[in-house]
Design a protein around this motif. Structure first.
Motif, PDB file in Angstrom:
ATOM      1  N   ASP A 264       0.750  -1.196   0.329  1.00 42.69           N
ATOM      2  CA  ASP A 264       0.002  -0.273   0.029  1.00 42.69           C
ATOM      3  C   ASP A 264       0.360   1.192  -0.029  1.00 42.69           C
ATOM      4  O   ASP A 264       0.606   2.857   0.333  1.00 42.69           O
ATOM      5  N   SER A 265       2.334   1.214   0.537  1.00 45.62           N
ATOM      6  CA  SER A 265       3.172   2.422   0.571  1.00 45.62           C
ATOM      7  C   SER A 265       3.853   2.646  -0.583  1.00 45.62           C
ATOM      8  O   SER A 265       4.970   4.011  -1.016  1.00 45.62           O
ATOM      9  N   ASN A 266       3.270   1.645  -1.916  1.00 45.06           N
ATOM     10  CA  ASN A 266       3.984   1.389  -2.832  1.00 45.06           C
ATOM     11  C   ASN A 266       5.896   0.941  -2.165  1.00 45.06           C
ATOM     12  O   ASN A 266       6.822   2.072  -3.310  1.00 45.06           O
ATOM     13  N   TRP A 267       5.487   0.132  -1.713  1.00 42.21           N
ATOM     14  CA  TRP A 267       7.047  -0.784  -1.100  1.00 42.21           C
ATOM     15  C   TRP A 267       7.799   0.234  -0.694  1.00 42.21           C
ATOM     16  O   TRP A 267       8.930   0.219  -0.377  1.00 42.21           O
TER      17      TRP A 267
ATOM     18  N   ILE B 200       9.496   1.523   8.709  1.00 45.89           N
ATOM     19  CA  ILE B 200      10.106   0.226   8.660  1.00 45.89           C
ATOM     20  C   ILE B 200      10.425  -0.091   6.854  1.00 45.89           C
ATOM     21  O   ILE B 200       9.284   0.159   6.202  1.00 45.89           O
ATOM     22  N   PHE B 201      11.596  -0.056   6.720  1.00 51.68           N
ATOM     23  CA  PHE B 201      11.935  -0.806   5.013  1.00 51.68           C
ATOM     24  C   PHE B 201      11.616  -1.959   5.070  1.00 51.68           C
ATOM     25  O   PHE B 201      11.053  -2.955   5.965  1.00 51.68           O
ATOM     26  N   PRO B 202      10.464  -1.958   3.615  1.00 53.32           N
ATOM     27  CA  PRO B 202      10.292  -3.612   3.295  1.00 53.32           C
ATOM     28  C   PRO B 202      10.417  -4.361   4.114  1.00 53.32           C
ATOM     29  O   PRO B 202       9.707  -5.351   4.321  1.00 53.32           O
ATOM     30  N   GLY B 203      11.794  -4.702   3.783  1.00 52.62           N
ATOM     31  CA  GLY B 203      12.248  -6.380   4.507  1.00 52.62           C
ATOM     32  C   GLY B 203      11.829  -6.349   5.987  1.00 52.62           C
ATOM     33  O   GLY B 203      11.997  -6.720   6.304  1.00 52.62           O
ATOM     34  N   ALA B 204      12.617  -5.182   6.695  1.00 56.32           N
ATOM     35  CA  ALA B 204      13.461  -5.335   7.903  1.00 56.32           C
ATOM     36  C   ALA B 204      11.641  -5.374   8.099  1.00 56.32           C
ATOM     37  O   ALA B 204      11.164  -5.953   9.665  1.00 56.32           O
ATOM     38  N   ALA B 205      10.367  -4.682   7.831  1.00 53.92           N
ATOM     39  CA  ALA B 205       9.098  -4.331   8.160  1.00 53.92           C
ATOM     40  C   ALA B 205       8.622  -6.013   8.250  1.00 53.92           C
ATOM     41  O   ALA B 205       8.021  -6.465   9.394  1.00 53.92           O
ATOM     42  N   LEU B 206       8.788  -5.858   7.431  1.00 54.38           N
ATOM     43  CA  LEU B 206       8.280  -8.337   7.718  1.00 54.38           C
ATOM     44  C   LEU B 206       8.659  -9.072   8.786  1.00 54.38           C
ATOM     45  O   LEU B 206       8.623  -9.362   9.420  1.00 54.38           O
ATOM     46  N   HIS B 207      10.403  -8.503   8.981  1.00 52.50           N
ATOM     47  CA  HIS B 207      10.863  -9.103  10.128  1.00 52.50           C
ATOM     48  C   HIS B 207      10.414  -8.535  11.196  1.00 52.50           C
ATOM     49  O   HIS B 207       9.707  -9.820  12.495  1.00 52.50           O
ATOM     50  N   ILE B 208      10.074  -7.328  11.098  1.00 53.09           N
ATOM     51  CA  ILE B 208       9.849  -6.695  13.094  1.00 53.09           C
ATOM     52  C   ILE B 208       8.186  -6.925  12.963  1.00 53.09           C
ATOM     53  O   ILE B 208       8.102  -7.075  13.983  1.00 53.09           O
ATOM     54  N   GLY B 209       7.557  -7.299  12.465  1.00 52.82           N
ATOM     55  CA  GLY B 209       6.225  -7.724  12.144  1.00 52.82           C
ATOM     56  C   GLY B 209       5.956  -9.186  12.603  1.00 52.82           C
ATOM     57  O   GLY B 209       5.261  -9.308  13.369  1.00 52.82           O
ATOM     58  N   LEU B 210       6.386  -9.876  11.901  1.00 47.14           N
ATOM     59  CA  LEU B 210       6.758 -11.134  12.211  1.00 47.14           C
ATOM     60  C   LEU B 210       7.067 -11.815  14.176  1.00 47.14           C
ATOM     61  O   LEU B 210       6.961 -12.247  15.133  1.00 47.14           O
ATOM     62  N   ALA B 211       8.451 -10.976  14.204  1.00 45.89           N
ATOM     63  CA  ALA B 211       8.487 -10.707  15.840  1.00 45.89           C
ATOM     64  C   ALA B 211       7.333  -9.974  16.492  1.00 45.89           C
ATOM     65  O   ALA B 211       6.661 -10.586  18.079  1.00 45.89           O
ATOM     66  N   VAL B 212       6.753  -8.592  16.127  1.00 47.04           N
ATOM     67  CA  VAL B 212       5.414  -8.200  16.995  1.00 47.04           C
ATOM     68  C   VAL B 212       4.383  -9.584  17.239  1.00 47.04           C
ATOM     69  O   VAL B 212       4.183  -9.769  18.420  1.00 47.04           O
ATOM     70  N   HIS B 213       4.065 -10.263  16.290  1.00 42.20           N
ATOM     71  CA  HIS B 213       3.249 -11.654  16.504  1.00 42.20           C
ATOM     72  C   HIS B 213       3.590 -12.967  17.086  1.00 42.20           C
ATOM     73  O   HIS B 213       2.926 -12.805  18.241  1.00 42.20           O
ATOM     74  N   GLU B 214       4.736 -12.466  17.355  1.00 38.06           N
ATOM     75  CA  GLU B 214       5.468 -13.914  18.254  1.00 38.06           C
ATOM     76  C   GLU B 214       5.094 -13.292  19.892  1.00 38.06           C
ATOM     77  O   GLU B 214       4.315 -14.340  20.432  1.00 38.06           O
ATOM     78  N   LEU B 215       4.972 -12.150  19.674  1.00 39.97           N
ATOM     79  CA  LEU B 215       5.861 -11.989  21.693  1.00 39.97           C
ATOM     80  C   LEU B 215       4.141 -11.783  21.652  1.00 39.97           C
ATOM     81  O   LEU B 215       3.201 -12.284  22.716  1.00 39.97           O
TER      82      LEU B 215
END
Length: 336
Positions: free
Chosen positions: A192-195, A228-243
């Motif tokens: 949605d943010s055009n990458w 947060i840049f795209p690659g980092a956003a995916l991983h940080i989102g995954l960390a938040v999900h786990e928590l």
């Protein structure tokens, strides 16, 4: 004789009107026309663009107009038309100031009444903008391919780690679906943010929506909110999900008394060592409800996979009455 003369005059008049109309149509379009004799010397031209007109004159040859890199292609095309009489197309590039212009040329033969080839007619169209759009599209497709490969690698890693620490197929499917869904939420924000990436707070909210209401008083989100840049956003989102999943199932968010505070803070602002410190602070009255079966995989994601993926560092601590997690993200993975 007078009638024949009148018919001839009318025919010539119609031809003149037709020629004038065709010339006007050419000048009002993006099309230009070039004519060469059988020896490929230029005889006349109409509606030449600036990239051609600067050097063009009657009697000039292609080698005086076209760069050597394009000349062989153009010469071969025209020679083929002279030999076979079959039309052909070719694309060439001409220098124009500090840039270049691309043209698509349709090359055909001109024959006399006896069918003998006496010249070559070239119709050209400026396709520079089309070429630029094609280049942008190719760049985007390469980027999509690159990101898709990265995403598939993340999913493969999640599948392997989930399988390693899950005893049943049903358990594996439940956990794996949740983690893939987490990636999907983050990916939607990036798209949605055009990458460009995803806002930190928005990223957290996307991961919360399935497990807890944003307005729940037990959960507090505060502090810095960078992109947060795209690659980092995916991983940080995954960390938040786990928590969040662990907390909702076994920790503070599994009862009405616990609290979670998630914050973002800039460290070493204004220097080359500037970073974003993301901190999860979970307070659990009493104690945890037994051993967390997600902890082992959660630990792998939170302490190794995520920090390595964002070139950062992390600490993760589970106590009987608290869970804390801190992730330090370098400046190269976000913008203010």
């Amino acid at each position: 004789m007078m009638g024949a003369s009148l018919l001839s005059d009318k025919s010539e008049y119609k031809d003149a009107v037709r020629l004038r109309s065709l010339l006007r149509a050419i000048h009002n379009s993006n099309v230009f026309v070039l004519y060469q004799s059988a020896d490929l010397a230029y005889v006349w031209a109409e509606n030449l663009p600036e990239a051609w007109s600067a050097q063009w004159r009657v009697g000039v040859y292609d080698h005086e107009l076209v760069q050597e890199a394009m000349l062989a292609r153009l010469a071969a095309a025209k020679q083929g038309v002279l030999e076979t009489g079959e039309p052909t197309r070719v694309e060439i590039c001409l220098p124009h100031g500090e840039q270049s212009r691309w043209f698509e040329l349709s090359i055909d033969s001109d024959r006399d009444d006896a069918g003998v080839i006496i010249g070559v007619v070239t119709t050209g169209v400026d396709i520079t903008e089309l070429k630029r759009r094609e280049q942008v599209l190719k760049t985007l497709l390469r980027e999509v391919s690159h990101r898709s490969k990265n995403l598939l690698a993340i999913i493969q890693s999640i599948a392997m780690q989930t399988a390693r620490y899950t005893e049943t197929i049903d358990g594996f499917l439940a956990k794996f679906r949740g983690r893939v869904q987490s990636l999907s939420y983050s990916q939607d924000l990036v798209t949605d943010s055009n990458w460009r990436g995803a806002r930190f707070h928005e990223l957290v909210h996307s991961q919360m929506q399935k497990y807890i209401d944003i307005g729940d008083p037990r959960f507090t989100l505060s502090g810095a909110d960078p992109y947060i840049f795209p690659g980092a956003a995916l991983h940080i989102g995954l960390a938040v999900h786990e928590l969040i999943v662990n907390s909702a199932a076994y920790g503070a968010l599994s009862n009405g008394e616990g609290t979670v505070t998630l914050s973002g803070r800039f460290e070493n602002a204004g220097t080359d060592r500037m970073s974003l410190c993301i901190k999860w602070d979970e307070k659990i009255p009493g104690s945890l409800k037994g051993q967390n079966p997600n902890a082992r995989f959660g630990s792998a994601v939170l302490e190794r996979i995520v920090p390595i993926s964002v070139d950062g560092t992390a600490t993760y601590r589970i106590e009987q009455d608290s869970v804390t997690y801190a992730l330090d993200v370098p400046r190269s993975h976000f913008e203010l």
